[in-house]
Design an enzyme around this catalytic site. Structure first.
Site, PDB file in Angstrom:
ATOM      1  N   ASP A  82      -3.735 -24.988   4.799  1.00 31.11           N
ATOM      2  CA  ASP A  82      -3.753 -26.091   5.760  1.00 31.11           C
ATOM      3  C   ASP A  82      -5.169 -26.392   6.231  1.00 31.11           C
ATOM      4  OD1 ASP A  82      -0.665 -26.415   7.363  1.00 31.11           O
ATOM      5  OD2 ASP A  82      -1.008 -25.031   5.725  1.00 31.11           O
ATOM      6  N   CYS A 123       0.936 -17.685   5.164  1.00 34.29           N
ATOM      7  CA  CYS A 123       0.524 -18.935   5.810  1.00 34.29           C
ATOM      8  C   CYS A 123       1.661 -19.917   6.016  1.00 34.29           C
ATOM      9  CB  CYS A 123      -0.637 -19.548   5.034  1.00 34.29           C
ATOM     10  SG  CYS A 123      -2.145 -18.558   5.212  1.00 34.29           S
ATOM     11  N   ASP A 124       1.280 -21.098   6.536  1.00 29.49           N
ATOM     12  CA  ASP A 124       2.210 -22.011   7.182  1.00 29.49           C
ATOM     13  C   ASP A 124       3.462 -22.352   6.384  1.00 29.49           C
ATOM     14  OD1 ASP A 124      -0.419 -22.138   8.300  1.00 29.49           O
ATOM     15  OD2 ASP A 124       0.184 -23.885   9.428  1.00 29.49           O
ATOM     16  N   LYS A 125       3.322 -22.733   5.126  1.00 32.81           N
ATOM     17  CA  LYS A 125       4.486 -23.143   4.338  1.00 32.81           C
ATOM     18  C   LYS A 125       4.943 -22.053   3.388  1.00 32.81           C
ATOM     19  CE  LYS A 125       3.542 -26.724   6.555  1.00 32.81           C
ATOM     20  NZ  LYS A 125       2.406 -26.037   7.182  1.00 32.81           N
ATOM     21  N   CYS A 196      -4.704 -17.101  10.299  1.00 29.34           N
ATOM     22  CA  CYS A 196      -5.539 -17.547  11.425  1.00 29.34           C
ATOM     23  C   CYS A 196      -5.304 -16.683  12.668  1.00 29.34           C
ATOM     24  CB  CYS A 196      -5.255 -19.003  11.752  1.00 29.34           C
ATOM     25  SG  CYS A 196      -5.428 -20.100  10.345  1.00 29.34           S
ATOM     26  N   GLU A 449      -0.271 -32.974   9.430  1.00 31.58           N
ATOM     27  CA  GLU A 449      -0.566 -32.492  10.789  1.00 31.58           C
ATOM     28  C   GLU A 449      -1.606 -33.384  11.459  1.00 31.58           C
ATOM     29  OE1 GLU A 449       0.065 -27.675  10.219  1.00 31.58           O
ATOM     30  OE2 GLU A 449      -1.949 -28.493  10.379  1.00 31.58           O
ATOM     31  N   SER A 475      -0.424 -28.840  14.264  1.00 32.92           N
ATOM     32  CA  SER A 475      -0.756 -27.451  13.981  1.00 32.92           C
ATOM     33  C   SER A 475      -0.322 -26.601  15.158  1.00 32.92           C
ATOM     34  CB  SER A 475      -2.262 -27.306  13.763  1.00 32.92           C
ATOM     35  OG  SER A 475      -2.636 -25.951  13.786  1.00 32.92           O
TER      36      SER A 475
END
Length: 567
Positions: A82, A123-125, A196, A449, A475
């Site tokens: 991202d 991570c995000d996805k 992160c 985002e 985000s």
């Protein structure tokens, strides 16, 4: 040792020599092929910090599998960052990549009849995509993240991270900091690999996986660069073999009860708004009958806000881990959890909570108690109204209470880039509600985002005097008054498509409302004159995704019946 139920269909018996011969070409032994075949879905690569250490983590998982009597088989999946994809066309691919990851894990497992899988991703996805695959396959699975990265140099009152650069750019454009201060962040804001350092979508989903029962205790929060990360990797490898022996499959863990536990955890830590969409998609793949949006709405009103982590406070994920992490919060929530649900420890959630040992001293500036929380409602809220008839998602746990009731004047943009340019040029003023539309699952496509837009508003000193609404996403690091996932989206003819500059918009957190303050008759007239825009992509994966994607309210899952709908 009980034999694996799937792989033996092709690896056991005189007539199955073809398969054994094929695998022996790579050095597998007769003994190896008698063991359960355990896949390791490794999303390691060299461009995403949250996956950079997964080579070492994977090796320890392999050690654990082999020690426990299984045979590890490692394979790769794609993973997109991202951070690197922010603010340009790359972000169109981020959410759609979730479906590719899910599909690729499913395809590999089914084609090779794996008995179980350890899912390595942070991570995000990637985390939701892998959990979706686990639920779809319904074989023994454990998710193991890489762990969060360390925080960086102190900036603006807290340890910095890569998002500090976006805030700092807004400050630089407003002449609030020097160029030297800005450039320093480039080298010192991200001192290690890992997901992160703040509670963004990545770490939210890693925490949710623990609460869901799909990750070993502390597996979501142990820092990326400490020895315990490797130790839990080996333990995960051993545990997956035990799950095969006991036939504990993903859908025995991902249940209505565990979904509710995960929602309560998300609310108690004020997790990313994207979690609403991802949990909806995971529940869909598990074929559950739970309405995740309704559960978020209902539970947000009664679940206390127990933990504060950046962006809700100055404390980062490693502070949260040392304060007790996910299981400290679960212990505080214990009275309202479903403690009978099964987990990947092969024990129930209640047994895990009872057995847990916290190594570090408690820190009530990070994690408070159930009876004396930071707030008595959860940090994520579902809004509805004439502007968002289906839903809008916000995160009141990450913004000042003075913004809980905001009425402002709309200033509209049909893309993320247009809005960001206007913010940096100083066109956004106190009292504005920035409207960014045609960024939903179909219209984006890919539901980008609005990360930079919010950071720029903050950097220019507008974080407490403006709001931002969008049919796109945010985000997990964003703070300020924002509402995303507005559904129906603009490209589907939702009311957000016909907002005009100067219209008044009301955001009412306490009453869970978001409304366009003009007569409904005018909204109806504008919608009659609205015309569906042409798709932005007509070839490649994004063209397919834009045809099949459902709304954010449905988890942005792919609905194949949409082929006919979009002819």
């Amino acid at each position: 040792m009980k034999q694996g139920k799937r792989s033996q269909k092709i690896l056991e018996g005189l007539g199955e020599q073809y398969y054994r011969a094929t695998l022996k070409s790579m050095g597998y032994t007769t003994d190896d092929l008698k063991r359960p075949i355990i896949g390791i879905a490794n999303s390691w690569n060299e461009i995403v910090p949250g996956h950079f250490n997964l080579r070492q983590v994977s090796q320890r998982v392999r050690d654990g599998i082999y020690r426990a009597g299984g045979t590890p088989v490692e394979f790769g999946t794609i993973v997109l960052c991202d951070g690197v994809a922010q603010g340009h066309n790359g972000m169109h691919y981020i959410l759609p990549s979730r479906e590719i990851i899910c599909d690729s894990v499913e395809a590999f497992a089914e084609a090779h009849l794996l008995d179980a899988i350890v899912l390595l991703g942070s991570c995000d996805k990637i985390v939701p995509g892998m959990l979706m695959a686990a639920a779809r396959l319904d074989i023994p699975c454990i998710l193991l993240p890489s762990g969060p990265m360390d925080g960086g140099i102190i900036f603006d009152g807290r340890q910095s991270d890569q998002t500090s650069s976006a805030e700092a750019y807004g400050m630089l454009s407003a002449k609030k900091i020097t160029k030297k201060e800005y450039i320093t962040l480039e080298t010192l804001s991200c001192p290690t690999c890992g997901s992160c350092s703040y509670l963004g979508t990545a770490n939210t989903m890693c925490c949710i996986s623990e609460a869901l029962g799909m990750t070993l205790p502390f597996g979501g929060t142990i820092p990326a660069t400490v020895a315990a990360r490797l130790a839990i990797a080996e333990e995960t490898g051993k545990k997956i073999v035990e799950l095969v022996e006991k036939n504990i499959t993903a859908r025995k863990i991902i249940t209505n009860g565990s979904i509710r536990n995960a929602i309560k955890l998300c609310l108690a830590i004020s997790g990313s708004t994207n979690a609403v969409m991802h949990i909806t998609a995971i529940a869909h793949e598990a074929k559950l009958n739970i309405n995740v949006l309704e559960e978020f709405d209902k539970l947000s009103r009664v679940t206390p806000h127990i933990a504060k982590i950046n962006p809700s406070s100055k404390y980062n994920m490693i502070d949260f881990y040392k304060a007790g992490g996910v299981y400290k919060v679960l212990k505080e929530l214990s009275a309202v959890l479903d403690k009978e649900v099964m987990t990947v420890t092969a024990k129930t959630m209640g047994e895990n909570i009872e057995d847990i040992t916290f190594l570090y001293p408690e820190n009530k500036e990070v994690i408070k108690t159930y009876n004396e929380p930071f707030g008595y409602q959860g940090g994520v809220a579902v809004l509805r109204g004439n502007l968002a008839p289906n839903t809008g998602i916000t995160k009141p746990g990450a913004f000042d209470k003075s913004l809980y009731h905001f009425i402002g004047e709309a200033i509209c943009f049909d893309s993320e880039e247009e809005a960001e340019e206007a913010i940096l040029e100083g066109k956004i003023k106190d009292g504005h509600v920035v409207v960014i539309r045609y960024e939903g699952p179909k219209g984006g496509p890919g539901m980008r985002e609005m990360f930079k837009a919010m950071k720029y508003l903050y950097g220019r000193g507008l974080g407490k005097t403006t709001a931002l609404i969008t049919d796109g996403r945010f985000s997990g690091t964003n703070n300020g008054c924002f509402v995303g996932h507005i559904s129906p989206e603009a490209a589907e003819g939702g009311p957000i498509a016909v907002i005009e500059n100067g219209d008044k918009i009301e955001i009412d957190i306490d009453n869970r409302k978001i409304n366009l303050l003009i007569p409904d008759k005018i909204i109806e007239e504008r919608l009659k004159n609205w015309k569906r825009p042409k798709p932005k992509f007509t070839t490649g994966y994004l063209a397919l995704y834009s045809k099949l994607a459902s709304s954010g309210a449905e988890g942005a899952i792919l609905k194949y019946e949409n082929f006919d709908k979009n002819k």
